[in-house]
Write a protein that holds these residues in place. Structure first.
Motif, PDB file in Angstrom:
ATOM      1  N   MET A  29      -5.729   4.644  -5.630  1.00 43.05           N
ATOM      2  CA  MET A  29      -7.007   4.204  -4.636  1.00 43.05           C
ATOM      3  C   MET A  29      -7.571   3.045  -4.779  1.00 43.05           C
ATOM      4  O   MET A  29      -7.688   2.109  -3.860  1.00 43.05           O
ATOM      5  CB  MET A  29      -8.192   5.220  -4.975  1.00 43.05           C
ATOM      6  CG  MET A  29      -9.094   5.254  -3.974  1.00 43.05           C
ATOM      7  SD  MET A  29      -8.839   5.935  -2.322  1.00 43.05           S
ATOM      8  CE  MET A  29      -9.234   7.632  -2.398  1.00 43.05           C
TER       9      MET A  29
ATOM     10  N   LYS B 148      -0.369   1.836  11.595  1.00 47.88           N
ATOM     11  CA  LYS B 148      -1.663   1.250  10.838  1.00 47.88           C
ATOM     12  C   LYS B 148      -2.349   0.351  12.188  1.00 47.88           C
ATOM     13  O   LYS B 148      -3.742   0.261  12.132  1.00 47.88           O
ATOM     14  CB  LYS B 148      -1.417   0.450   9.752  1.00 47.88           C
ATOM     15  CG  LYS B 148      -0.319  -1.031  10.217  1.00 47.88           C
ATOM     16  CD  LYS B 148       0.050  -1.774   8.792  1.00 47.88           C
ATOM     17  CE  LYS B 148       0.699  -2.848   9.277  1.00 47.88           C
ATOM     18  NZ  LYS B 148       1.051  -3.847   8.411  1.00 47.88           N
TER      19      LYS B 148
ATOM     20  N   TYR C 233      -1.755   6.476   3.250  1.00 48.33           N
ATOM     21  CA  TYR C 233      -1.854   7.865   3.396  1.00 48.33           C
ATOM     22  C   TYR C 233      -1.638   8.370   4.830  1.00 48.33           C
ATOM     23  O   TYR C 233      -1.664   9.742   4.943  1.00 48.33           O
ATOM     24  CB  TYR C 233      -3.476   8.150   3.091  1.00 48.33           C
ATOM     25  CG  TYR C 233      -3.645   7.815   1.566  1.00 48.33           C
ATOM     26  CD1 TYR C 233      -3.139   8.537   0.624  1.00 48.33           C
ATOM     27  CD2 TYR C 233      -4.416   6.712   1.311  1.00 48.33           C
ATOM     28  CE1 TYR C 233      -3.236   7.974  -0.721  1.00 48.33           C
ATOM     29  CE2 TYR C 233      -4.656   6.408  -0.181  1.00 48.33           C
ATOM     30  CZ  TYR C 233      -3.931   7.116  -1.085  1.00 48.33           C
ATOM     31  OH  TYR C 233      -4.220   6.740  -2.454  1.00 48.33           O
TER      32      TYR C 233
ATOM     33  N   LEU D 136      -8.915  -3.102   5.144  1.00 47.85           N
ATOM     34  CA  LEU D 136      -8.911  -1.734   4.479  1.00 47.85           C
ATOM     35  C   LEU D 136      -8.322  -0.742   5.133  1.00 47.85           C
ATOM     36  O   LEU D 136      -7.692   0.168   4.665  1.00 47.85           O
ATOM     37  CB  LEU D 136     -10.432  -1.359   4.037  1.00 47.85           C
ATOM     38  CG  LEU D 136     -11.043  -2.436   2.950  1.00 47.85           C
ATOM     39  CD1 LEU D 136     -12.449  -2.355   2.685  1.00 47.85           C
ATOM     40  CD2 LEU D 136     -10.394  -2.071   1.475  1.00 47.85           C
TER      41      LEU D 136
ATOM     42  N   ILE E 175      -4.806   0.382  -3.780  1.00 50.60           N
ATOM     43  CA  ILE E 175      -4.619   0.261  -2.372  1.00 50.60           C
ATOM     44  C   ILE E 175      -5.935  -0.581  -1.712  1.00 50.60           C
ATOM     45  O   ILE E 175      -5.862  -1.116  -0.613  1.00 50.60           O
ATOM     46  CB  ILE E 175      -4.500   1.672  -1.744  1.00 50.60           C
ATOM     47  CG1 ILE E 175      -3.188   2.289  -2.110  1.00 50.60           C
ATOM     48  CG2 ILE E 175      -4.884   1.592  -0.150  1.00 50.60           C
ATOM     49  CD1 ILE E 175      -3.069   3.723  -2.019  1.00 50.60           C
ATOM     50  N   ALA E 176      -7.182  -0.283  -2.174  1.00 49.78           N
ATOM     51  CA  ALA E 176      -8.336  -1.016  -1.781  1.00 49.78           C
ATOM     52  C   ALA E 176      -8.226  -2.486  -2.168  1.00 49.78           C
ATOM     53  O   ALA E 176      -8.477  -3.444  -1.193  1.00 49.78           O
ATOM     54  CB  ALA E 176      -9.480  -0.462  -2.396  1.00 49.78           C
TER      55      ALA E 176
ATOM     56  N   ARG F 203       1.736   4.485  -3.142  1.00 43.30           N
ATOM     57  CA  ARG F 203       1.805   5.813  -2.890  1.00 43.30           C
ATOM     58  C   ARG F 203       3.018   6.324  -3.207  1.00 43.30           C
ATOM     59  O   ARG F 203       2.965   7.375  -3.886  1.00 43.30           O
ATOM     60  CB  ARG F 203       1.120   6.134  -1.425  1.00 43.30           C
ATOM     61  CG  ARG F 203       0.499   7.605  -1.507  1.00 43.30           C
ATOM     62  CD  ARG F 203       1.188   8.639  -0.714  1.00 43.30           C
ATOM     63  NE  ARG F 203       1.779   8.037   0.550  1.00 43.30           N
ATOM     64  CZ  ARG F 203       3.013   8.216   0.906  1.00 43.30           C
ATOM     65  NH1 ARG F 203       3.969   8.763  -0.143  1.00 43.30           N
ATOM     66  NH2 ARG F 203       3.439   8.019   1.998  1.00 43.30           N
TER      67      ARG F 203
ATOM     68  N   SER G 102      -4.515  -1.122   5.061  1.00 40.25           N
ATOM     69  CA  SER G 102      -4.098  -0.365   3.771  1.00 40.25           C
ATOM     70  C   SER G 102      -4.019   1.044   3.571  1.00 40.25           C
ATOM     71  O   SER G 102      -3.040   1.637   3.010  1.00 40.25           O
ATOM     72  CB  SER G 102      -4.853  -1.220   2.623  1.00 40.25           C
ATOM     73  OG  SER G 102      -4.483  -1.256   1.316  1.00 40.25           O
ATOM     74  N   PHE G 103      -5.217   1.639   3.969  1.00 39.61           N
ATOM     75  CA  PHE G 103      -5.425   3.115   3.704  1.00 39.61           C
ATOM     76  C   PHE G 103      -4.585   3.804   4.627  1.00 39.61           C
ATOM     77  O   PHE G 103      -4.039   4.857   4.245  1.00 39.61           O
ATOM     78  CB  PHE G 103      -6.800   3.301   3.765  1.00 39.61           C
ATOM     79  CG  PHE G 103      -7.362   3.227   2.310  1.00 39.61           C
ATOM     80  CD1 PHE G 103      -7.325   4.134   1.211  1.00 39.61           C
ATOM     81  CD2 PHE G 103      -8.124   2.092   2.208  1.00 39.61           C
ATOM     82  CE1 PHE G 103      -7.931   3.944  -0.033  1.00 39.61           C
ATOM     83  CE2 PHE G 103      -8.960   1.984   0.972  1.00 39.61           C
ATOM     84  CZ  PHE G 103      -8.683   2.580  -0.245  1.00 39.61           C
ATOM     85  N   THR G 104      -4.392   3.257   5.934  1.00 38.47           N
ATOM     86  CA  THR G 104      -3.633   4.166   6.744  1.00 38.47           C
ATOM     87  C   THR G 104      -2.150   4.153   6.324  1.00 38.47           C
ATOM     88  O   THR G 104      -1.212   4.984   6.364  1.00 38.47           O
ATOM     89  CB  THR G 104      -3.761   3.395   8.155  1.00 38.47           C
ATOM     90  OG1 THR G 104      -5.036   3.241   8.438  1.00 38.47           O
ATOM     91  CG2 THR G 104      -2.882   4.156   9.224  1.00 38.47           C
TER      92      THR G 104
ATOM     93  N   ALA H 163       0.834  -1.265  -0.043  1.00 41.60           N
ATOM     94  CA  ALA H 163      -0.031   0.043   0.110  1.00 41.60           C
ATOM     95  C   ALA H 163       0.961   1.303   0.038  1.00 41.60           C
ATOM     96  O   ALA H 163       0.526   2.241  -0.838  1.00 41.60           O
ATOM     97  CB  ALA H 163      -0.861  -0.019   1.005  1.00 41.60           C
TER      98      ALA H 163
END
Lengths: 404, 287
Positions: free
Chosen positions: B1, B260, B254, B246, B4-5, A238, B249-251, A234
């Motif tokens: 996006m 996380k 971003y 999720l 990452i999802a 980015r 992954s997003f933590t 992930a």
């Protein structure tokens, strides 16, 4: 009952996580360690009272494989010295304690080595966070501690660190960054840094960020991770969008194995520079099924098997014969550490803690990694190596003199 | 996006396989299995051993690992679970905690702590889905997880043993009255849970590394998922695993990779504040 157990487990799990996070983020706040001890072979080769060396190393947890490497190097050196008659006619004996590479366990392990095992000198730790914590109690323990792989500059940042009881054999990240930051700047204008979330990773990040600025290299992002992190995809996705020219990794080979595979999974093409233990034989062992994932990584390090000194080449051969594997970074440095302690005892003519401390301060000899003598910060200035993985082999680009 | 999802979904799939087994064991055996993460670790090590020492392909090694995990589940039931199943729940918790410590340290003793590598032959080969790049192995994780859960629901819904499992989860005393062999049902449950953890271990071994302490990390996440989903609820475990995957992954992408787990457990706290019994849990009267 379900509700009762749910509540109980929620509380327990939250507490475990809270304690784990606290342990990772700060000195002196962690679960208690499991200190263990045991003797290594070769201790009774010569008559006389043994000189006891205490190893404060990770024997459990995410980087316990570094503890295994450490023991291999120490055992090899102790066997060599004892077979040759010991030091001052006395054999070396080794006891170990599990410092877990975390501050509080490392402090408890140091106390165990000092109070229970009554060692004459300590070696370790492997992680800077653990070393910085142990350094605080050295004036109280009154036992010298020789560290051979920790690189956070703060360990030898002040004169007489640890009340004069802490010594560092290896070059630190400040010394290495003085040279390696320029090497990176020659090839990249922007860098994303990935560092272990401890004093090693943060030390590397700070050392390079401050040196990149005058070299006009932009740090696009700095990412910290826990040792043993299984998934970087992930964050790599980015970072790929940021499109830096290069990545700088402050990580050990166990983490680098996963990281580099996921880097290639994303088809990223950035240059990769490293600090830690990435361009080492242990990493090549891990990626043996597809060694192309390591191709082109360039690392600044405190040791390299290709350093062309007679002692270093002899070490490679002895290591291969004794352990049936190529010499490792941590193994080699711990091997040189034991020889440095032996030399210190010979220099002072005494093997008690004060004598070893005075011997280390006064020692001066040519080792397999160059001249070893400690400055007023108890920092030695041996050679530094810059190496690259080329065609699935480690190629030594250059060795750099680090003496001021 | 989207990428990452999708990465979050692959994480969620692995978590769901482990957490579903954990919640199954609790729902039917009423045992909190702290050693469940170590079964996951043993599954991954079994694939590694079958590949490295027997020279098997990844798929054949995975099949061997699943058989090994089924046998291990049976052995664990006989030696650890069965002796404590009629005792207070704390006995089972301590027994499995002890087994967890024994297995993790036993693995260090036997295999050493250097991470091991399982190769599929297509480790870095990728496929593009909705513009996102995913490795074949991650796609395999998603596909196999969906297939396993369909099979599990089919088994629990339509087979005699599956129906007996549901009955045992609802009222074990009534099961005895109706002549259901509870020992058989609980043994099958343990085997199923072990096989599912083994499937997860076999699936993630080529993406991550295989090392002795990988089970501990997984246990912590699996417990968070089971608590979030509601103890004993398979659907809850799946939904909670999706949330955890999720969020992670997003933590990581971003906020920070290092934080996380903070966000995952913050999500757990939020869920418990809103629904103390978990997303799919049922309120119980406490006497």
């Amino acid at each position: 009952m379900t509700r009762k157990i749910t509540r109980w487990l929620a509380t327990t799990t939250t507490l475990i996580v809270a304690f784990s996070l606290a342990a990772c983020g700060s000195v002196g706040s962690s679960a208690s360690p499991d200190a263990t001890s045991g003797s290594t072979p070769g201790a009774s080769a010569t008559p006389g009272e043994p000189i006891r060396i205490g190893l404060n190393i990770p024997m459990s947890g995410a980087v316990s494989y570094l503890g295994e490497d450490f023991i291999q190097g120490v055992t090899l050196a102790v066997e060599e010295i004892n077979d040759a008659g010991g030091v001052l006619g006395r054999p070396l004996e080794v006891v170990t304690a599990d410092g877990e590479c975390a501050p509080q366990p490392a402090v408890t392990a140091a106390r165990h080595l000092a109070d229970v095992e009554e060692v004459d000198v300590m070696m370790g730790q492997v992680c800077s966070s653990a070393g910085l914590a142990v350094m605080e109690i050295l004036p109280e323990l009154q036992i010298p501690n020789l560290t051979v792989v920790m690189t956070n500059p703060a360990i030898t940042g002040e004169p007489s660190p640890g009340g004069g009881w802490m010594f560092r054999l290896n070059v630190n990240d400040g010394i290495m960054a003085d040279t390696f930051a320029s090497v990176i700047a020659e090839q990249a204008d922007s860098v994303a840094i990935f560092g272990a979330n401890d004093d090693f990773g943060r030390g590397v990040s700070e050392a390079y960020a401050s040196r990149f600025e005058p070299l006009n290299v932009t740090v696009t992002s700095t990412e910290y991770f826990e040792h043993g992190e299984p998934d970087y995809r992930a964050v790599l996705s980015r970072v790929k969008e940021d499109d830096p020219d290069a990545l700088l990794l402050a990580m050990e080979y166990g983490d680098a194995d996963i990281f580099m595979r996921q880097f290639h999974e994303l088809d990223m093409t950035q240059l990769v520079f490293a600090r830690g233990s990435v361009v080492v034989g242990e990493f090549l062992e891990l990626i043996a099924d597809d060694c192309s994932v390591g191709e082109g990584i360039k690392e600044a390090g405190m040791w390299n098997s290709s350093i062309d000194t007679p002692q270093n080449q002899a070490l490679n051969e002895a290591y291969r014969e004794r352990w049936d594997r190529e010499s490792t970074l941590v193994g080699a440095m711990s091997y040189y550490g034991v020889h440095t302690i032996a030399e210190a005892i010979r220099t002072s003519g005494q093997a008690d803690p004060e004598g070893i401390r005075d011997g280390l301060a006064a020692v001066g000899f040519e080792s397999g990694i160059g001249q070893v003598d400690f400055d007023d910060h108890n920092q030695a200035h041996p050679l530094m190596a810059i190496s690259t993985i080329t065609d699935c082999e480690i190629v030594l680009d250059s060795t750099v003199e680090t003496a001021p | 996006m989207i990428e990452i999802a999708l990465i979050g979904l692959t994480l969620a799939a692995a978590y769901a396989l482990v957490a579903a087994g954990l919640t199954l064991v609790f729902g039917i055996l009423r045992v909190v299995n702290f050693a469940h993460g170590e079964i996951f670790m043993l599954g991954a090590f079994s694939v590694y051993l079958a590949q490295a020492h027997l020279g098997l392909s990844y798929l054949a090694a995975s099949a061997v690992a699943l058989v090994a995990m089924a046998l291990f589940g049976l052995l664990m039931y006989a030696l650890v679970i069965r002796p404590v199943i009629q005792r207070p729940w704390q006995s089972g918790l301590i027994a499995t905690l002890a087994l967890s410590v024994f297995l993790a340290n036993g693995a260090v003793f036997v295999f050493g702590s250097v991470p091991r590598r399982v190769s599929t032959g297509y480790d870095t080969a990728t496929v593009e889905i909705l513009g996102a790049v995913l490795s074949y192995q991650r796609v395999l994780i998603l596909v196999v997880a969906v297939a396993v859960f369909l099979l599990l629901f089919g088994f629990v819904q339509y087979t005699k043993t599956g129906k007996a499992m549901r009955a045992a989860a609802q009222n074990p005393d009534a099961c005895i009255v109706f002549g259901i062999n509870l020992q058989y049902v609980t043994a099958v449950t343990m085997v199923l849970a072990a096989v599912m953890a083994g499937v997860a271990g076999a699936l993630v071994a080529p993406v991550f590394s295989v090392w002795p302490h990988m089970g501990m990390q997984m246990t912590l996440k699996a417990f968070a998922i089971v608590i979030m989903g509601g103890f004993g609820r398979i659907q809850g475990a799946i939904v909670a695993a999706l949330i955890v995957g999720l969020v992670e992954s997003f933590t990581a992408a971003y906020v920070s990779l290092a934080f996380k787990d903070v966000f995952v457990f913050a999500a757990l706290v939020v869920v418990l504040l809103v629904r103390p019994e978990g997303l799919f849990g049922q309120k119980e009267r406490v006497s």
